[in-house]
Design a protein around this motif. Structure first.
Motif, PDB file in Angstrom:
ATOM      1  N   ALA A 225       0.851  -1.189   0.000  1.00  0.00           N
ATOM      2  CA  ALA A 225       0.000   0.000   0.000  1.00  0.00           C
ATOM      3  C   ALA A 225       0.888   1.241   0.000  1.00  0.00           C
ATOM      4  CB  ALA A 225      -0.902  -0.002   1.227  1.00  0.00           C
ATOM      5  N   ALA A 226       0.548   2.208  -0.817  1.00  0.00           N
ATOM      6  CA  ALA A 226       1.320   3.449  -0.870  1.00  0.00           C
ATOM      7  C   ALA A 226       1.208   4.199   0.454  1.00  0.00           C
ATOM      8  CB  ALA A 226       0.834   4.322  -2.017  1.00  0.00           C
ATOM      9  N   LEU A 227       0.095   4.001   1.155  1.00  0.00           N
ATOM     10  CA  LEU A 227      -0.164   4.740   2.387  1.00  0.00           C
ATOM     11  C   LEU A 227      -1.080   3.931   3.291  1.00  0.00           C
ATOM     12  CD1 LEU A 227       0.412   7.691   3.449  1.00  0.00           C
ATOM     13  CD2 LEU A 227      -1.855   8.248   2.600  1.00  0.00           C
ATOM     14  N   MET A 228      -0.861   3.989   4.610  1.00  0.00           N
ATOM     15  CA  MET A 228      -1.764   3.396   5.594  1.00  0.00           C
ATOM     16  C   MET A 228      -2.054   4.458   6.635  1.00  0.00           C
ATOM     17  SD  MET A 228      -1.217   0.132   8.109  1.00  0.00           S
ATOM     18  CE  MET A 228      -2.479  -0.331   9.284  1.00  0.00           C
ATOM     19  N   ASN A 229      -3.319   4.633   6.956  1.00  0.00           N
ATOM     20  CA  ASN A 229      -3.702   5.553   8.013  1.00  0.00           C
ATOM     21  C   ASN A 229      -3.800   4.790   9.322  1.00  0.00           C
ATOM     22  OD1 ASN A 229      -4.079   8.114   6.630  1.00  0.00           O
ATOM     23  ND2 ASN A 229      -5.658   7.023   5.502  1.00  0.00           N
ATOM     24  N   VAL A 230      -3.099   5.263  10.351  1.00  0.00           N
ATOM     25  CA  VAL A 230      -3.078   4.619  11.660  1.00  0.00           C
ATOM     26  C   VAL A 230      -3.640   5.599  12.681  1.00  0.00           C
ATOM     27  CG1 VAL A 230      -1.634   3.572  13.434  1.00  0.00           C
ATOM     28  CG2 VAL A 230      -1.069   3.241  11.021  1.00  0.00           C
ATOM     29  N   LEU A 231      -4.637   5.161  13.447  1.00  0.00           N
ATOM     30  CA  LEU A 231      -5.215   5.985  14.497  1.00  0.00           C
ATOM     31  C   LEU A 231      -4.355   5.829  15.743  1.00  0.00           C
ATOM     32  CD1 LEU A 231      -7.593   7.861  15.128  1.00  0.00           C
ATOM     33  CD2 LEU A 231      -8.814   5.860  15.966  1.00  0.00           C
TER      34      LEU A 231
ATOM     35  N   GLU B  66      -6.550   2.471   0.619  1.00  0.00           N
ATOM     36  CA  GLU B  66      -5.661   2.579   1.768  1.00  0.00           C
ATOM     37  C   GLU B  66      -6.166   1.776   2.962  1.00  0.00           C
ATOM     38  OE1 GLU B  66      -5.619   6.744   2.501  1.00  0.00           O
ATOM     39  OE2 GLU B  66      -4.598   7.185   0.617  1.00  0.00           O
ATOM     40  N   PRO B  67      -5.275   0.973   3.584  1.00  0.00           N
ATOM     41  CA  PRO B  67      -5.663   0.296   4.828  1.00  0.00           C
ATOM     42  C   PRO B  67      -5.730   1.294   5.979  1.00  0.00           C
ATOM     43  CG  PRO B  67      -3.481  -0.438   4.095  1.00  0.00           C
ATOM     44  CD  PRO B  67      -3.956   0.574   3.126  1.00  0.00           C
ATOM     45  N   PHE B  68      -6.507   0.953   6.980  1.00  0.00           N
ATOM     46  CA  PHE B  68      -6.683   1.798   8.160  1.00  0.00           C
ATOM     47  C   PHE B  68      -6.474   0.948   9.399  1.00  0.00           C
ATOM     48  CE2 PHE B  68      -9.467   3.484  11.514  1.00  0.00           C
ATOM     49  CZ  PHE B  68      -8.935   4.751  11.635  1.00  0.00           C
ATOM     50  N   GLY B  69      -5.614   1.390  10.316  1.00  0.00           N
ATOM     51  CA  GLY B  69      -5.362   0.669  11.559  1.00  0.00           C
ATOM     52  C   GLY B  69      -5.831   1.468  12.756  1.00  0.00           C
ATOM     53  N   TYR B  70      -6.301   0.766  13.766  1.00  0.00           N
ATOM     54  CA  TYR B  70      -6.763   1.423  14.989  1.00  0.00           C
ATOM     55  C   TYR B  70      -6.405   0.589  16.208  1.00  0.00           C
ATOM     56  CZ  TYR B  70     -10.690  -1.761  14.265  1.00  0.00           C
ATOM     57  OH  TYR B  70     -11.470  -2.873  14.043  1.00  0.00           O
TER      58      TYR B  70
END
Length: 166
Positions: free
Chosen positions: A69-75, A162-166
């Motif tokens: 993934a070019a980018l992953m958003n992590v909370l 984009e994947p998202f992690g929390y």
């Protein structure tokens, strides 16, 4: 003394043409169900959409992304932090959110790839299509096609680029 019995595949014949086909030794054409997850030394391996994933006996979940993934958003601490170049995702701590795993080196993938999960028979349109649970962790493909995993109070998902992690 218990004896091991090997069971051969059974042929199911239905209807008049099915009975004739069975008697003639012709098997009906149908797609075989995928074998489901593989467990090696207590770690479960499976394919989740285009990802090769594993859940170890401690509940650690990791997925090697087929295409990074070019980018992953992590909370993290209430803030959404974008993290670039993500080859794998991991949940391995109750204290940290799901996050990129740059040192996986394919450790969540069996040689030749992980087996696909069999499709679930959904009771409603909102039930998951595929799901697996092991060591307190759950991964699934939701009814709308999102890949999700949760364990140790955290999770990750991907629906879109984009994947998202929390």
């Amino acid at each position: 003394m218990a004896r091991a019995v090997k069971v051969a595949a059974a042929r199911v014949c239905g209807g008049i043409f099915g009975i004739v086909a069975c008697l003639a030794g012709i098997a009906p054409a149908h797609a075989e169900s995928p074998p489901g997850p593989a467990v090696v030394d207590g770690t479960m391996y499976f394919a989740l959409g285009g990802w090769n994933c594993s859940i170890d006996p401690n509940g650690t979940v990791g997925c090697d992304l087929t295409v990074p993934a070019a980018l992953m958003n992590v909370l993290y601490a209430g803030l959404q932090v974008p993290v670039p170049n993500v080859p794998a995702i991991i949940i391995d701590s109750a204290a940290l959110p799901a996050r990129p795993d740059w040192i996986s080196n394919g450790s969540h993938t069996l040689p030749g790839g992980n087996p696909a999960l069999p499709r679930l028979t959904a009771a409603t349109n909102h039930d998951p299509q595929f799901s697996v649970t092991h060591a307190g962790a759950t991964c699934q493909i939701t009814f709308n096609g999102a890949a999700t995993c949760s364990s140790l109070g955290h999770g990750f998902s991907q629906w879109g680029p984009e994947p998202f992690g929390y």
